[in-house]
Design a protein around this motif. Structure first.
Motif, PDB file in Angstrom:
ATOM      1  N   ASN A 190       0.509  -0.979   0.188  1.00  0.00           N
ATOM      2  CA  ASN A 190      -0.345  -0.049  -0.155  1.00  0.00           C
ATOM      3  C   ASN A 190       1.148   0.942  -0.075  1.00  0.00           C
ATOM      4  OD1 ASN A 190      -2.705  -0.309  -0.134  1.00  0.00           O
ATOM      5  ND2 ASN A 190      -3.094  -0.292   1.974  1.00  0.00           N
ATOM      6  N   TYR A 191       0.290   2.649   0.130  1.00  0.00           N
ATOM      7  CA  TYR A 191       0.665   3.581  -0.628  1.00  0.00           C
ATOM      8  C   TYR A 191       1.574   3.816   0.528  1.00  0.00           C
ATOM      9  CZ  TYR A 191       1.288   8.645  -0.674  1.00  0.00           C
ATOM     10  OH  TYR A 191       1.367   9.861  -0.647  1.00  0.00           O
ATOM     11  N   ALA A 192       1.070   3.746   1.483  1.00  0.00           N
ATOM     12  CA  ALA A 192       1.345   4.055   3.431  1.00  0.00           C
ATOM     13  C   ALA A 192       2.473   3.690   3.581  1.00  0.00           C
ATOM     14  CB  ALA A 192      -0.172   3.889   4.351  1.00  0.00           C
ATOM     15  N   TRP A 193       2.646   2.221   3.093  1.00  0.00           N
ATOM     16  CA  TRP A 193       3.432   1.087   3.967  1.00  0.00           C
ATOM     17  C   TRP A 193       4.711   1.392   3.300  1.00  0.00           C
ATOM     18  CZ3 TRP A 193       0.970  -3.765   2.320  1.00  0.00           C
ATOM     19  CH2 TRP A 193      -1.213  -4.065   3.293  1.00  0.00           C
ATOM     20  N   VAL A 194       5.322   2.508   2.576  1.00  0.00           N
ATOM     21  CA  VAL A 194       5.960   2.100   1.860  1.00  0.00           C
ATOM     22  C   VAL A 194       6.556   3.600   2.145  1.00  0.00           C
ATOM     23  CG1 VAL A 194       6.928   4.029  -0.080  1.00  0.00           C
ATOM     24  CG2 VAL A 194       5.695   2.428  -0.319  1.00  0.00           C
ATOM     25  N   HIS A 195       5.937   4.502   2.815  1.00  0.00           N
ATOM     26  CA  HIS A 195       6.542   5.781   3.906  1.00  0.00           C
ATOM     27  C   HIS A 195       6.481   5.247   5.020  1.00  0.00           C
ATOM     28  CE1 HIS A 195       6.422   7.959   0.144  1.00  0.00           C
ATOM     29  NE2 HIS A 195       5.695   7.668   0.653  1.00  0.00           N
ATOM     30  N   ALA A 196       5.891   4.268   6.197  1.00  0.00           N
ATOM     31  CA  ALA A 196       5.721   3.914   7.056  1.00  0.00           C
ATOM     32  C   ALA A 196       6.658   3.115   7.410  1.00  0.00           C
ATOM     33  CB  ALA A 196       4.168   3.601   7.768  1.00  0.00           C
ATOM     34  N   LEU A 197       6.731   2.365   6.850  1.00  0.00           N
ATOM     35  CA  LEU A 197       7.737   0.758   7.253  1.00  0.00           C
ATOM     36  C   LEU A 197       9.311   1.176   7.445  1.00  0.00           C
ATOM     37  CD1 LEU A 197       5.878  -2.589   5.110  1.00  0.00           C
ATOM     38  CD2 LEU A 197       5.482  -1.655   7.762  1.00  0.00           C
ATOM     39  N   GLY A 198       9.013   2.327   6.546  1.00  0.00           N
ATOM     40  CA  GLY A 198      10.910   2.783   6.550  1.00  0.00           C
ATOM     41  C   GLY A 198      11.376   4.491   7.235  1.00  0.00           C
ATOM     42  N   VAL A 213      -9.300   3.400  14.907  1.00  0.00           N
ATOM     43  CA  VAL A 213     -10.359   2.835  15.308  1.00  0.00           C
ATOM     44  C   VAL A 213     -10.850   2.310  15.960  1.00  0.00           C
ATOM     45  CG1 VAL A 213     -10.878  -0.202  14.150  1.00  0.00           C
ATOM     46  CG2 VAL A 213      -9.378   1.187  11.933  1.00  0.00           C
ATOM     47  N   ALA A 214     -10.376   1.825  16.642  1.00  0.00           N
ATOM     48  CA  ALA A 214     -10.840   1.058  18.483  1.00  0.00           C
ATOM     49  C   ALA A 214     -11.826   2.551  19.024  1.00  0.00           C
ATOM     50  CB  ALA A 214      -9.636   1.459  19.086  1.00  0.00           C
ATOM     51  N   ALA A 215     -11.832   4.202  19.102  1.00  0.00           N
ATOM     52  CA  ALA A 215     -11.729   5.331  18.740  1.00  0.00           C
ATOM     53  C   ALA A 215     -13.561   4.859  18.494  1.00  0.00           C
ATOM     54  CB  ALA A 215     -11.159   6.284  18.706  1.00  0.00           C
ATOM     55  N   ILE A 216     -13.305   4.737  17.054  1.00  0.00           N
ATOM     56  CA  ILE A 216     -14.817   4.597  16.654  1.00  0.00           C
ATOM     57  C   ILE A 216     -15.327   3.604  16.970  1.00  0.00           C
ATOM     58  CG2 ILE A 216     -15.653   4.232  13.962  1.00  0.00           C
ATOM     59  CD1 ILE A 216     -13.469   5.451  12.848  1.00  0.00           C
ATOM     60  N   GLU A 217     -14.579   2.805  17.584  1.00  0.00           N
ATOM     61  CA  GLU A 217     -15.775   0.951  17.654  1.00  0.00           C
ATOM     62  C   GLU A 217     -16.216   1.015  18.553  1.00  0.00           C
ATOM     63  OE1 GLU A 217     -13.805  -2.769  16.712  1.00  0.00           O
ATOM     64  OE2 GLU A 217     -14.175  -1.955  14.209  1.00  0.00           O
ATOM     65  N   ALA A 218     -15.410   2.031  20.070  1.00  0.00           N
ATOM     66  CA  ALA A 218     -16.383   1.710  21.136  1.00  0.00           C
ATOM     67  C   ALA A 218     -17.292   2.686  21.251  1.00  0.00           C
ATOM     68  CB  ALA A 218     -14.388   2.662  22.147  1.00  0.00           C
ATOM     69  N   GLN A 267      -2.017  10.626  18.943  1.00  0.00           N
ATOM     70  CA  GLN A 267      -0.932  11.637  18.930  1.00  0.00           C
ATOM     71  C   GLN A 267       0.432  11.036  19.991  1.00  0.00           C
ATOM     72  OE1 GLN A 267       0.012  15.432  17.997  1.00  0.00           O
ATOM     73  NE2 GLN A 267       2.150  14.515  18.397  1.00  0.00           N
ATOM     74  N   TYR A 268       0.254  10.241  21.087  1.00  0.00           N
ATOM     75  CA  TYR A 268       1.864   9.709  21.654  1.00  0.00           C
ATOM     76  C   TYR A 268       2.214   8.595  20.946  1.00  0.00           C
ATOM     77  CZ  TYR A 268       4.041   6.303  24.647  1.00  0.00           C
ATOM     78  OH  TYR A 268       4.905   5.698  25.833  1.00  0.00           O
ATOM     79  N   SER A 269       1.227   7.814  19.860  1.00  0.00           N
ATOM     80  CA  SER A 269       2.231   6.825  19.155  1.00  0.00           C
ATOM     81  C   SER A 269       2.990   7.261  17.913  1.00  0.00           C
ATOM     82  CB  SER A 269       1.174   5.469  17.909  1.00  0.00           C
ATOM     83  OG  SER A 269       0.947   5.365  19.537  1.00  0.00           O
ATOM     84  N   LEU A 270       2.329   9.102  17.509  1.00  0.00           N
ATOM     85  CA  LEU A 270       2.815   9.774  16.570  1.00  0.00           C
ATOM     86  C   LEU A 270       4.465  10.574  17.164  1.00  0.00           C
ATOM     87  CD1 LEU A 270       3.439  10.727  12.881  1.00  0.00           C
ATOM     88  CD2 LEU A 270       1.847  12.801  14.482  1.00  0.00           C
ATOM     89  N   ASP A 293      -0.866   3.967   9.069  1.00  0.00           N
ATOM     90  CA  ASP A 293       0.405   3.779   9.625  1.00  0.00           C
ATOM     91  C   ASP A 293      -0.395   3.001  10.774  1.00  0.00           C
ATOM     92  OD1 ASP A 293       2.266   3.721  12.178  1.00  0.00           O
ATOM     93  OD2 ASP A 293       3.876   4.744  10.124  1.00  0.00           O
ATOM     94  N   PRO A 294       0.708   1.498  10.773  1.00  0.00           N
ATOM     95  CA  PRO A 294       0.042   0.458  11.411  1.00  0.00           C
ATOM     96  C   PRO A 294       0.100   0.871  12.863  1.00  0.00           C
ATOM     97  CG  PRO A 294       1.879  -0.159  10.715  1.00  0.00           C
ATOM     98  CD  PRO A 294       1.770   1.119   9.903  1.00  0.00           C
ATOM     99  N   ASN A 295       0.608   2.382  13.574  1.00  0.00           N
ATOM    100  CA  ASN A 295       1.470   2.774  14.516  1.00  0.00           C
ATOM    101  C   ASN A 295      -0.576   3.618  14.783  1.00  0.00           C
ATOM    102  OD1 ASN A 295       3.522   1.426  15.739  1.00  0.00           O
ATOM    103  ND2 ASN A 295       4.380   2.394  13.495  1.00  0.00           N
ATOM    104  N   LEU A 296      -0.576   4.594  13.909  1.00  0.00           N
ATOM    105  CA  LEU A 296      -1.682   5.523  14.210  1.00  0.00           C
ATOM    106  C   LEU A 296      -3.090   4.483  13.899  1.00  0.00           C
ATOM    107  CD1 LEU A 296      -0.082   8.423  12.934  1.00  0.00           C
ATOM    108  CD2 LEU A 296       0.419   7.577  14.870  1.00  0.00           C
TER     109      LEU A 296
END
Length: 476
Positions: free
Chosen positions: A131-139, A444-449, A469-472, A436-439
């Motif tokens: 995915n596009y986002a992984w190109v930047h997030a994984l590295g 998703v957790a907030a929306i589902e709660a 913000q903490y993870s970022l 980004d898998p960190n964000l």
């Protein structure tokens, strides 16, 4: 050629905005004017070039120059994509019988987790979909995959415009992959269910959507027993995530982050959650109990035409449309559906479609066969017989030869063309870190709660902002 011109128009009009997450004076990703051609590194299947003459001779490199070899190719998708890609790989193996390709494919769910585990063990597939986002997030801004500029003597990088290549060029200036095209999310809606309630066009605002949703949901049960109907049936947690991001962008002109700071405020996110709350209370949007276990479009609600709308990537219109009613995914039949933009949060509000490059093909940094992986990647985008087999398996392509062959073969545009036209007229930027898998898990957790009723709008909005913000901050 008219449709190819449409795609080029989409690309050139919109891509400059994609490089940054917001209106920052400095874009996050550098604009690449042209690929940087550098000699390839030393490897087992070809000695490195020593001068320009030797590099020019390598332009004729083919798999015939190596002995029997096995390589792995990975992707995700549905059956139609799997069948097409496997057939294209069979064609490659027919051309080069001493090459064995081991396909690794399945659904999208779990793909990233598997890829990350493989990368940690330096055992990822030789050629794989990203995915596009992984190109930047994984590295973390640096290239985690092979630098495709090193294989410019094998891959015809001019197939992709400099603007397209800029999207997959990381902060350290390396080309991490090649993007297949451009995509964004649009509403695909059930024309019959809309007409049954006296409507001729899809709602323009969320209030209008709720008005229709109340009518559609009349008689629904708390647990779907097989006859509930919904004006909106989102598929998978990432769908509602992008709904919320799009609503925030359209209503507040605010994207996800910039310079290490989550940009939406708690007040802004709470406002959007309250709009969604009205959809849940009225039955316009199913509760988590009603939607439990639904992870893809092949759900009875959609397949039996009990869903009023889905929110789909333009590149997935054939898959989602093909799963609707009596439509056929393999035959490219899409009937009974219309396409629209996500409604405005309030009357007169903005209705942009958040857009990004679509699927990215990348090569492993750890592959033992980089030249072969590069040759196969080039084959999938330049061999006309292979391209005829692939069709729109990865969506509408924007690389030069692939777009030409798709158009020449009478590619099935239909509803997808309407979707692309909406993208062209209503562009919004999408931050590279939106997946980004960190964000994303925090959002998703907030929306589902909130949808489950375990957090009110304020509490869920606070989690949405502060947890990200903490993870970022930890990523900086």
């Amino acid at each position: 050629m008219k449709k190819i011109v449409l795609l080029v128009s989409i690309l050139m009009f919109a891509l400059v905005a994609f490089a940054a997450c917001n209106n920052d004076p400095e874009p996050e990703q550098p604009v690449v004017e042209a690929p940087v051609e550098t000699p390839p590194p030393a490897q087992t299947d070809e000695p490195p070039a020593t001068d320009q003459t030797e590099e020019a001779e390598q332009l004729a490199w083919t798999p015939n120059e190596i002995g029997p070899t096995m390589m792995r190719v990975a992707w995700w998708g549905g059956d139609a994509r799997h069948n097409a890609v496997n057939a294209a790989l069979e064609l490659f193996m027919d051309r080069y019988p001493h090459i064995m390709i081991q396909p690794e494919y399945g659904a999208f769910g779990g793909y990233l987790d598997t890829l990350q585990l493989q990368m940690a063990a330096q055992d990822e597939p030789d050629l794989f979909l990203s995915n596009y986002a992984w190109v930047h997030a994984l590295g973390s801004g640096n290239n985690a995959f092979a630098n495709l500029n090193d294989f410019a003597h094998i891959i015809d990088l001019d197939e992709w415009s400099p603007a397209l290549r800029a999207f997959t060029t990381t902060a350290d200036g390396e080309l991490a992959g090649v993007p297949h095209g451009i995509t964004g999310r649009v509403i695909i809606y059930n024309q019959e269910l809309l007409a049954a309630h006296g409507r001729t066009s899809f709602p323009a605002t969320f209030d209008e959507w709720v008005e229709w949703g109340i009518e559609v949901a009349e008689g629904n049960l708390a647990i779907d027993a097989g006859d509930n109907t919904y004006a909106f049936f989102p598929v998978g947690p990432e769908t509602m995530d992008i709904v919320v991001l799009t609503m925030i962008y359209n209503h507040f002109n605010t994207n996800l982050q910039a310079n290490g700071q989550i940009l939406p405020t708690i007040d802004q996110v709470e406002y959007v959650f309250n709009v969604l709350g009205r959809m849940i209370e009225t039955g316009t949007l199913p509760t988590l109990d009603q939607q439990e276990g639904v992870t893809d479009i092949f759900t009875p609600v959609w397949m039996s035409q009990r869903g009023g709308a889905s929110f789909a990537w333009v590149g997935n219109i054939f898959m989602e449309g093909g799963a609707f009613g009596d439509n056929s995914q393999e035959d490219g039949i899409i009937e009974g559906l219309g396409v629209a933009l996500l409604p405005a949060v309030e009357a007169g509000g903005t209705r942009h479609s958040m857009q990004r490059p679509s699927l990215v093909h990348a090569i492993s940094r750890n592959t033992d066969n980089p030249y072969l992986a590069a040759y196969l990647l080039n084959f999938l985008y330049t061999d006309e017989e292979a391209l005829s087999i692939l069709g729109n398996a990865f969506g509408i392509p924007l690389s030069e030869t692939a777009a030409y062959v798709f158009e020449r073969d009478g590619g099935s545009w239909g509803l997808q063309a309407e979707g692309f036209a909406l993208l062209e007229a209503n562009q919004g930027t999408m931050c590279p870190l939106f997946e980004d898998p960190n964000l994303r898990p925090h959002r998703v957790a907030a929306i589902e709660a909130f949808r489950a009723g375990t957090a009110n709008a304020r509490e869920a909005a606070t989690r949405w902002v502060e947890d990200q913000q903490y993870s970022l901050s930890q990523m900086q």
